[in-house]
Design a protein around this motif. Structure first.
Motif, short mmCIF file in Angstrom:
data_model
loop_
_atom_site.label_atom_id
_atom_site.label_comp_id
_atom_site.label_asym_id
_atom_site.label_seq_id
_atom_site.Cartn_x
_atom_site.Cartn_y
_atom_site.Cartn_z
N GLU A 1 108.55 183.98 126.86
CA GLU A 1 108.50 184.19 125.33
C GLU A 1 107.98 185.34 125.03
O GLU A 1 107.12 186.12 125.61
N GLN A 2 108.98 186.31 124.26
CA GLN A 2 108.34 187.71 123.80
C GLN A 2 108.12 187.78 122.24
O GLN A 2 108.83 187.13 121.39
N ALA A 3 106.96 188.30 122.01
CA ALA A 3 106.59 188.49 120.58
C ALA A 3 107.36 189.37 119.94
O ALA A 3 107.60 190.62 120.60
N THR A 4 107.92 189.15 118.84
CA THR A 4 108.67 190.21 118.09
C THR A 4 108.09 190.16 116.59
O THR A 4 107.37 189.08 116.26
N GLU A 5 108.64 190.97 115.77
CA GLU A 5 108.21 191.15 114.23
C GLU A 5 108.39 189.79 113.70
O GLU A 5 107.94 189.27 112.63
N ASP A 6 109.66 188.96 114.21
CA ASP A 6 110.30 187.88 113.28
C ASP A 6 109.82 186.69 114.28
O ASP A 6 110.24 185.56 113.94
N GLY A 7 108.67 186.96 114.76
CA GLY A 7 108.28 185.65 115.79
C GLY A 7 108.57 185.63 117.11
O GLY A 7 109.24 186.46 117.70
#
Ligand SMILES: C[S@@+](CC[C@H](N)C(=O)[O-])C[C@H]1O[C@@H](n2cnc3c(N)ncnc32)[C@H](O)[C@@H]1O
Length: 227
Positions: free
Chosen positions: A206-212
């Protein structure tokens, strides 16, 4: 002109332009920190069972992996095409108190694919160095050459499925690769190829991004040089 406008030009010339000092110096100079500063999850996982010795981090970027390895007791050489990135690695290593365990060095994979002398490092690790298909074999064979007998090569990359699932934009045809490409290129898929395949896997994280959070797939290959 901003070089990132070339992002969707997939000619070989444009893909190689994204492997130059000019391109990466501009990117690294443009922000304090392009990457997280933390080590890559796959590096942490794949080195947990190894005894620290000498390590070469190829295309080290800002040195998240190199500094972490040094903290685990490895004597690290970190190489990259970007002098701006290398200066950040040196500063980061000093801040973390491991300046005496990290050496930095210039490496341009397109100019000479061999980052170091033949058969010299206990661990050679390369994370997310995506190169055009015509250059792949030369570069990855050159990198693998630096592994000492009994030592390991660890390759981590983005898996091409991420383009299919939409997790990543297409960096260019053939840039992302599967484990088999590494094995085939190095002859590690043959019993007499001189390598033991310890890991050839495509795990999801799982990679954190601005969109979740986003699910991304990695290519992870760990080989041991048997001769
Ligand atoms: C996606 S970044 C990965 C950085 C680091 N390995 C990490 O995982 O954080 C790719 C790296 O490859 C380096 N690079 C690009 N072209 C290169 C070349 N021709 N020779 C050596 N390194 C290169 C870039 O400077 C950049 O640091």
């Amino acid at each position: 002109m901003h070089r990132h406008h070339h992002d969707h030009d997939h000619s070989l010339e444009a893909l190689r332009d994204a492997l130059t000092a000019g391109f990466w110096d501009e990117r690294y100079a443009g922000s304090d920190r392009v990457w997280s500063g933390r080590p890559n999850q796959r590096l942490v996982e794949q080195t947990a069972d190894l005894t620290p010795g000498t390590a070469l981090d190829v295309a080290c970027g800002e040195g998240g992996d190199a500094v972490w390895l040094a903290k685990q007791g490895w004597r690290v050489t970190a190489v990259d095409v970007s002098q701006v990135a290398l200066a950040k690695v040196a500063a980061h290593a000093e801040d973390e108190g491991v300046g005496d365990r990290i050496r930095i060095g210039f490496y341009d994979a397109l100019a000479d694919p061999r980052p170091a002398g033949r058969h010299t490092f206990d661990l050679v690790t390369v994370s997310f160095l995506h190169v055009p298909t015509p250059d792949f074999a030369d570069i990855y064979r050159g990198i693998a050459e630096a592994v000492a007998p009994g030592g390991r090569l660890l390759v981590t990359a983005h898996h091409p499925d991420d383009v299919v699932t939409g997790a990543r934009h297409d960096h260019g045809p053939g840039l992302m690769f599967e484990p088999d490409r590494v094995l085939g290129t190095l002859g590690a898929d043959r019993p007499d190829g001189g390598w033991e395949v310890e890991v050839a896997d495509t795990p999801v994280r799982e990679q954190a991004t601005e969109d979740g959070p986003l699910l991304v797939r990695d290519t992870v290959v760990r080989l041991r040089r048997t001769e």
